[in-house]
Enzyme design. Structure first.
Site, PDB file in Angstrom:
ATOM      1  N   LYS A 135      13.917  -4.530  27.829  1.00  0.00           N
ATOM      2  CA  LYS A 135      13.290  -3.441  28.583  1.00  0.00           C
ATOM      3  C   LYS A 135      11.949  -3.827  29.218  1.00  0.00           C
ATOM      4  CE  LYS A 135      15.766  -0.174  25.634  1.00  0.00           C
ATOM      5  NZ  LYS A 135      16.741   0.550  26.446  1.00  0.00           N
ATOM      6  N   ASP A 166      13.567  -4.603  15.424  1.00  0.00           N
ATOM      7  CA  ASP A 166      14.164  -4.489  16.758  1.00  0.00           C
ATOM      8  C   ASP A 166      13.173  -3.686  17.613  1.00  0.00           C
ATOM      9  OD1 ASP A 166      17.325  -3.278  18.152  1.00  0.00           O
ATOM     10  OD2 ASP A 166      15.435  -3.932  19.058  1.00  0.00           O
ATOM     11  N   TYR A 168      20.366   1.875  16.686  1.00  0.00           N
ATOM     12  CA  TYR A 168      21.229   1.182  17.645  1.00  0.00           C
ATOM     13  C   TYR A 168      20.559  -0.124  18.021  1.00  0.00           C
ATOM     14  CZ  TYR A 168      23.755   0.213  22.037  1.00  0.00           C
ATOM     15  OH  TYR A 168      24.490  -0.376  23.037  1.00  0.00           O
TER      16      TYR A 168
HETATM   17  P1  KE4 Z   1      20.423  -3.634  25.944  1.00  0.00           P
HETATM   18  O1  KE4 Z   1      21.539  -4.606  25.583  1.00  0.00           O
HETATM   19  O2  KE4 Z   1      20.962  -2.302  26.426  1.00  0.00           O
HETATM   20  O3  KE4 Z   1      19.400  -4.250  26.907  1.00  0.00           O
HETATM   21  O4  KE4 Z   1      19.588  -3.346  24.623  1.00  0.00           O
HETATM   22  C1  KE4 Z   1      20.265  -2.880  23.488  1.00  0.00           C
HETATM   23  C2  KE4 Z   1      19.270  -2.184  22.577  1.00  0.00           C
HETATM   24  C3  KE4 Z   1      18.813  -2.860  21.462  1.00  0.00           C
HETATM   25  N1  KE4 Z   1      17.917  -2.291  20.620  1.00  0.00           N
HETATM   26  C4  KE4 Z   1      17.436  -1.046  20.862  1.00  0.00           C
HETATM   27  C5  KE4 Z   1      16.450  -0.455  19.904  1.00  0.00           C
HETATM   28  C6  KE4 Z   1      17.865  -0.316  22.000  1.00  0.00           C
HETATM   29  O5  KE4 Z   1      17.392   0.937  22.209  1.00  0.00           O
HETATM   30  C7  KE4 Z   1      18.799  -0.890  22.875  1.00  0.00           C
HETATM   31  C8  KE4 Z   1      19.337  -0.155  24.092  1.00  0.00           C
HETATM   32  N2  KE4 Z   1      18.868   1.160  24.309  1.00  0.00           N
HETATM   33  C9  KE4 Z   1      19.738   2.049  25.047  1.00  0.00           C
HETATM   34  C10 KE4 Z   1      19.068   3.424  25.093  1.00  0.00           C
HETATM   35  N3  KE4 Z   1      19.168   4.075  23.865  1.00  0.00           N
HETATM   36  C11 KE4 Z   1      20.047   1.522  26.405  1.00  0.00           C
HETATM   37  C12 KE4 Z   1      20.665   2.525  27.364  1.00  0.00           C
HETATM   38  C13 KE4 Z   1      22.147   2.261  27.543  1.00  0.00           C
HETATM   39  O6  KE4 Z   1      22.840   1.898  26.567  1.00  0.00           O
HETATM   40  O7  KE4 Z   1      22.612   2.461  28.693  1.00  0.00           O
END
Ligand code: KE4
Length: 425
Positions: free
Chosen positions: A266, A238, A143
């Site tokens: 994060k 990523d 993801y």
């Molecule tokens: P954000 O747009 O949520 O800040 O980041 C996206 C993203 C990009 N790359 C990786 C490897 C990620 O894990 C994420 C976002 N992680 C999720 C948890 N699996 C965020 C939690 C959510 O979607 O509420």
């Protein structure tokens, strides 16, 4: 008792889709209404009904130092007094860029954005602008945020919703995104061979953490690197989850594999909305206003968010033995959990690396999207509810990760293991 959470959820559902601002928070995959959180400190989180939990979500990764860290709180409080946002360059952005380029191998230039999604979206555009090529390769189960072209065979919430992709994503947007199998180098080679000279980049979670935690097998990352070099495609790590978690230099340092671009989120915001992408100078120089690839953001490099991120990164960089200590206590935790679940006869597989891990309820090895998807999600739901009732707050999905922070005390880790011991009884 969750009376106030229930009341808030009923109100939320009237004016927020699903009652939440991010799908996983709705607890749909564990068939219960979500807890609403009021405050947190250290490794503890307290909900609006006063229930206290040991927290293994840690805001999905940012809170590597634990909640309400004094130095972070003081830095933010001080920054707020100077103003929330100017829409102009500030010293804090220079300090952040210098710190990231100093801490991470291969990051020669970096651009701040406001989320991991934005970081990935921008890095992909930079790769396409730099190479002049259209297609990208991602891995099934990984993801990378919710940009249209990334919602193809994604992980995280899309695994629990069983949506291969997402409605609203056009055929045009998805057609240039090719999907390989995680840990399957042959699938990568086949995609390169069938799309000669037209793959701009490969994007990979160097440790997958959105199908649950799945580790790269020996030689996998090195193999992807070689295929990118052979085909003159860029490699994007990523590191939104792994960055500054596995080591100061993230997965690049941990595995000794250099990416051309990396994305962050994060931890670098310390809990505030921050993302970043960066890497080789020659690639980053295509980014506007220097080059022809446009990317912008009203709140990019926001001074209050930079203050939080700088406080966290400086502690990570300058605290002696922070990573060895964090990784040691995490290894001990997951190893003990392994022993407990084995003794209890509960079918399980634990994948972990440093302070990141997942307990899958399955007998098989979990090494990719399809093996992760075979996990017993009903068993996970029972486990989730049991842990919550016993004061342990884990992700409400089998396909997320557990995060351990510097603030997790040996007593709380031991208490958590006692609760896990009770699950198998
Ligand atoms: P954000 O747009 O949520 O800040 O980041 C996206 C993203 C990009 N790359 C990786 C490897 C990620 O894990 C994420 C976002 N992680 C999720 C948890 N699996 C965020 C939690 C959510 O979607 O509420």
């Amino acid at each position: 008792m969750s009376k106030r959470s229930e009341e808030l959820f009923e109100r939320a559902k009237k004016c927020i889709p699903g009652g939440v601002n991010s799908p996983v928070r709705a607890y749909r995959s564990v068939n219960m209404n979500p807890r609403f959180i009021e405050r947190a400190s250290g490794d503890r989180i307290i909900d609006v009904d006063g229930n206290e939990y040991i927290d293994y979500v840690c805001s999905w990764g940012p809170m590597i130092l634990g909640h309400d860290h004094e130095a972070v709180r003081d830095a933010v409080t001080k920054a707020v007094k100077d103003g929330l946002s100017f829409g102009a360059a500030t010293e804090k952005e220079v300090l952040m860029a210098e710190l990231i380029t100093d801490m991470v191998p291969g990051i020669e230039m970096v651009r701040m954005v406001n989320s991991g999604t934005e970081a990935v979206m921008s890095a992909i555009r930079a790769a396409r602008g730099f190479t002049g090529r259209d297609k990208i390769i991602k891995f099934s189960g990984c993801y990378h945020g919710h940009a249209d072209h990334m919602l193809v065979n994604a992980g995280s919430g899309l695994m629990t919703q069983g949506i291969p992709g997402s409605s609203g994503v056009t055929e045009g947007n998805a057609k240039d995104t090719l999907t390989a199998g995680y840990n399957d180098l042959n699938s990568v080679e086949r995609l390169f061979d069938s799309n000669p000279d037209n793959i701009a980049c490969v994007i990979v979670e160097p440790v997958a953490a959105n199908m649950g935690v799945v580790l790269p097998e020996e030689g996998f990352l090195q193999g992807v690197r070689k295929f990118c070099d052979k085909n003159k495609a860029l490699l994007i790590f990523d590191e939104v989850i792994t960055g500054f978690r596995l080591s100061p230099g993230g997965a690049q340092e941990y595995f000794g594999v250099r990416a051309d671009l990396c994305t962050y989120g994060k931890i670098i915001g310390g809990g505030m909305p921050v993302g970043a992408y960066g890497g080789r100078r020659d690639i980053m120089e295509v980014i506007s206003p220097l080059g022809p690839v446009y990317q912008a953001g009203t709140l990019s490099g926001n001074p209050v968010a930079m203050a939080a991120g700088l406080a966290v990164l400086n502690i990570l960089k300058n605290t002696k033995d922070l990573y060895p200590d964090l990784n040691k206590k995490s290894d001990e935790f997951f190893s003990e959990a392994e022993k407990i679940l084995t003794a209890s006869g509960v079918k399980h597989r634990i994948n972990h690396i440093g302070s990141l891990g997942s307990i899958f309820f399955t007998d098989n090895v979990v090494s990719d999207h399809s093996s992760a998807g075979k996990s017993d999600t009903e068993m996970f739901t029972t486990y989730f509810k049991y842990m919550l009732e016993n004061g342990i707050y884990i992700a409400p999905s089998q396909f997320e990760a557990m995060f351990i922070s510097v603030s997790h005390s040996k007593e709380d880790l031991s208490k958590t293991l006692d609760v896990i011991r009770g699950f198998g009884k």
